[in-house]
Design an enzyme around this catalytic site. Structure first.
Site, PDB file in Angstrom:
ATOM      1  N   SER A 254       2.895   6.867  -2.683  1.00  0.00           N
ATOM      2  CA  SER A 254       3.440   7.933  -3.570  1.00  0.00           C
ATOM      3  C   SER A 254       5.156   7.488  -3.599  1.00  0.00           C
ATOM      4  O   SER A 254       5.601   7.074  -2.463  1.00  0.00           O
ATOM      5  CB  SER A 254       3.411   9.440  -3.315  1.00  0.00           C
ATOM      6  OG  SER A 254       3.788   9.689  -2.093  1.00  0.00           O
ATOM      7  N   GLU A 275       5.505  -0.367  -2.933  1.00  0.00           N
ATOM      8  CA  GLU A 275       4.650  -0.145  -4.235  1.00  0.00           C
ATOM      9  C   GLU A 275       4.286   1.317  -4.402  1.00  0.00           C
ATOM     10  O   GLU A 275       3.492   1.916  -3.758  1.00  0.00           O
ATOM     11  CB  GLU A 275       3.293  -1.124  -4.197  1.00  0.00           C
ATOM     12  CG  GLU A 275       3.826  -2.571  -4.062  1.00  0.00           C
ATOM     13  CD  GLU A 275       4.044  -3.248  -5.173  1.00  0.00           C
ATOM     14  OE1 GLU A 275       4.290  -2.511  -6.374  1.00  0.00           O
ATOM     15  OE2 GLU A 275       4.316  -4.522  -5.224  1.00  0.00           O
TER      16      GLU A 275
END
Length: 522
Positions: A254, A275
């Site tokens: 997240s 990411e």
């Protein structure tokens, strides 16, 4: 049906995810002591039941693994890159031989359809193939120099221990993107998988160990400690992020996780491949092929129960085709098969857990308060699986991009909005904090090129006439803004796993200085 499942069915023994998971792990080479009697409960979202109790590592053991990985790196970096590639080739062979078992285990532990579970393992095989070729192409440049009888060039060297922190939704593919490249680049790897998917990590570790044993049997040289898997909670992840012997951490999760990881890495000048979140959008223009668009949108928005970082979450439809496309989308949403992903024909499996379901309901509640029309989103009963969270994918027609539309909810929610002006919808497309993936459906060359231009999509991935999900390993994967800016997998993403040196060689007998500087001494 797996061979293990088929054998049990033929014998008349009752089917159990617990017994099948145990049989798959045994088949893949994982010792039962690793997943029995431990403190971490491995749960299958298909039924909600605990299917294994995994042994976790403590901080002291994690520190030892990192130290061993650093010692292994010091030796592995001296092995020629094409020979390092041979180890990755053997890993690809093991993955091919055990694709069915590992793919089914992915489906059991994550709740993906069998097709998607097998597809994830195929992605691992593909990146191994890519990395093997890359091992002979870790190239530098020869650079023009202003000094006569000089040559300037750049070289790339192994970096060190690569830390990998992965998320539950692609529990093994993301590891492989990092591991395959890191290994051929000369690095050791330490992996901290999601606490929600420890079993697939153990299985992957076992297959890597098989490949490593074959590598050594065939004459290869590889040090102990080259790869480690740390099954543990958050504190061990924090240890990995803060450890001075880990110069690179690739973390998938997240945006909140990225906000915690990024500054800690920056504080010690370590590298980060982040990411993070993706609030991905597609634009449907007046010239779009609506048949193609319907299929592309349905897969991108509902596949993996909306639990992809590249899931389609926002859909802008031109007012001239809105009434032609959206009713057909609604029909797809009401008719799509939701159920046990191990059973043929079910396209949408369960959410990972109750927390994901609660987040989905919160977002839908906020959309309703904003005046949106909501189709679907309700929990669906599947058999007697009361602890599983199956939901009908939700299609939300909303007037403007605000409130929950601006946030990524990791669930199958598609916000649909009308637009009339192309330039205005480009601004709306780019107005969210995330910048991972995007797409446009159009047959207008000017619109397609504008979308891909500097004034178009601000995402790391921008597609034409396909949805935002389903990236191939040949391209670099990653996004901008709150997505983190990292890149993994193909193209030149390998450079993040190496350090660059610029070299100047004087092969003459004089010493000219750059920029015309004079410094003559007697």
């Amino acid at each position: 049906m797996s061979a293990i499942h088929a054998e049990r069915a033929a014998s008349g023994a009752p089917f159990s995810l617990v017994s099948e998971a145990s049989a798959l792990l045994s088949n893949l080479g994982v010792a039962s002591a690793r997943y029995t009697g431990g403190t971490l409960k491995a749960r299958s979202p298909i039924t909600g039941e605990t299917i294994a109790t995994v042994v976790e590592v403590g901080e002291a053991e994690a520190r030892r693994a990192i130290d061993e990985a650093h010692a292994a790196f010091l030796k592995w970096r001296l092995v020629p890159a094409p020979k390092r590639g041979e180890l990755v080739r053997l890993l690809g062979d093991e993955l091919r031989a055990h694709k069915q078992a590992l793919g089914r285990l992915v489906s059991i532990e994550v709740g993906k359809s069998l097709s998607e579970g097998l597809g994830e393992v195929q992605e691992m095989i593909d990146i191994c193939d890519y990395a093997v070729g890359l091992s002979r192409q870790l190239y530098g440049l020869t650079i023009a120099t202003e000094r006569s009888e000089h040559r300037m060039m750049e070289t790339w060297h192994p970096l060190g221990v690569t830390g990998i922190i992965s998320a539950f939704n692609f529990p093994v593919a993301v590891w492989s993107w990092n591991a395959a490249l890191a290994l051929v680049c000369g690095n050791a790897i330490v992996w901290k998988p999601s606490e929600k998917t420890p079993l697939t990590a153990l299985a992957t570790e076992a297959l890597f160990d098989r490949a490593l044993a074959r590598f050594k049997q065939e004459g290869g040289t590889a040090p102990d400690g080259l790869s480690a898997v740390l099954i543990a909670g958050r504190s061990v992840g924090q240890l990995l992020v803060g450890h001075p012997k880990v110069p690179l951490v690739s973390a998938t999760g997240s945006t909140a996780m990225g906000r915690a990881v990024g500054p800690r890495l920056a504080q010690r000048f370590a590298r980060a491949i982040l990411e993070l979140g993706g609030n991905n959008a597609a634009i449907v223009t007046p010239t779009a092929d609506l048949e193609l668009t319907l299929r592309g949108v349905a897969f991108a928005a509902m596949g993996t129960a909306g639990q992809r970082c590249t899931t389609l979450r926002r859909l802008f439809v031109h007012e001239s085709v809105y009434d032609s496309l959206v009713p057909r989308l609604k029909q797809a949403y009401t008719s799509v098969t939701v159920g046990n992903p191990l059973e043929a024909g079910n396209l949408v499996g369960p959410l990972i857990d109750q927390a994901a379901f609660a987040a989905m309901q919160t977002a839908l509640g906020a959309a309703k308060e904003a005046g949106a029309s909501v189709l679907g989103g309700e929990r669906i009963g599947v058999g007697a699986m009361d602890e599983a969270y199956y939901v009908r994918p939700a299609l939300v027609e909303i007037a403007e991009q605000a409130g929950p539309v601006m946030q990524e909810t990791f669930a199958p929610i598609l916000y649909v909005m009308r637009y009339s002006d192309f330039d205005a919808v480009l601004d709306l497309h780019n107005a969210v904090p995330q910048g991972l993936s995007s797409s446009i459906f159009t047959n207008d060359l000017r619109e397609a090129e504008a979308f891909l231009s500097a004034r178009g999509s601000d995402c790391g991935i921008a597609n034409v006439n396909i949805g935002p999900s389903g990236a191939e390993i040949g391209g670099a994967f990653g996004g901008e803004k709150e997505t983190g800016g990292g890149r993994e997998s193909g193209s030149d993403a390998w450079k993040a796993y190496m350090r660059r040196a610029t070299n100047t060689i004087n092969y003459g007998r004089t010493l000219p200085l750059a920029q015309g500087v004079k410094f003559d001494v007697a």
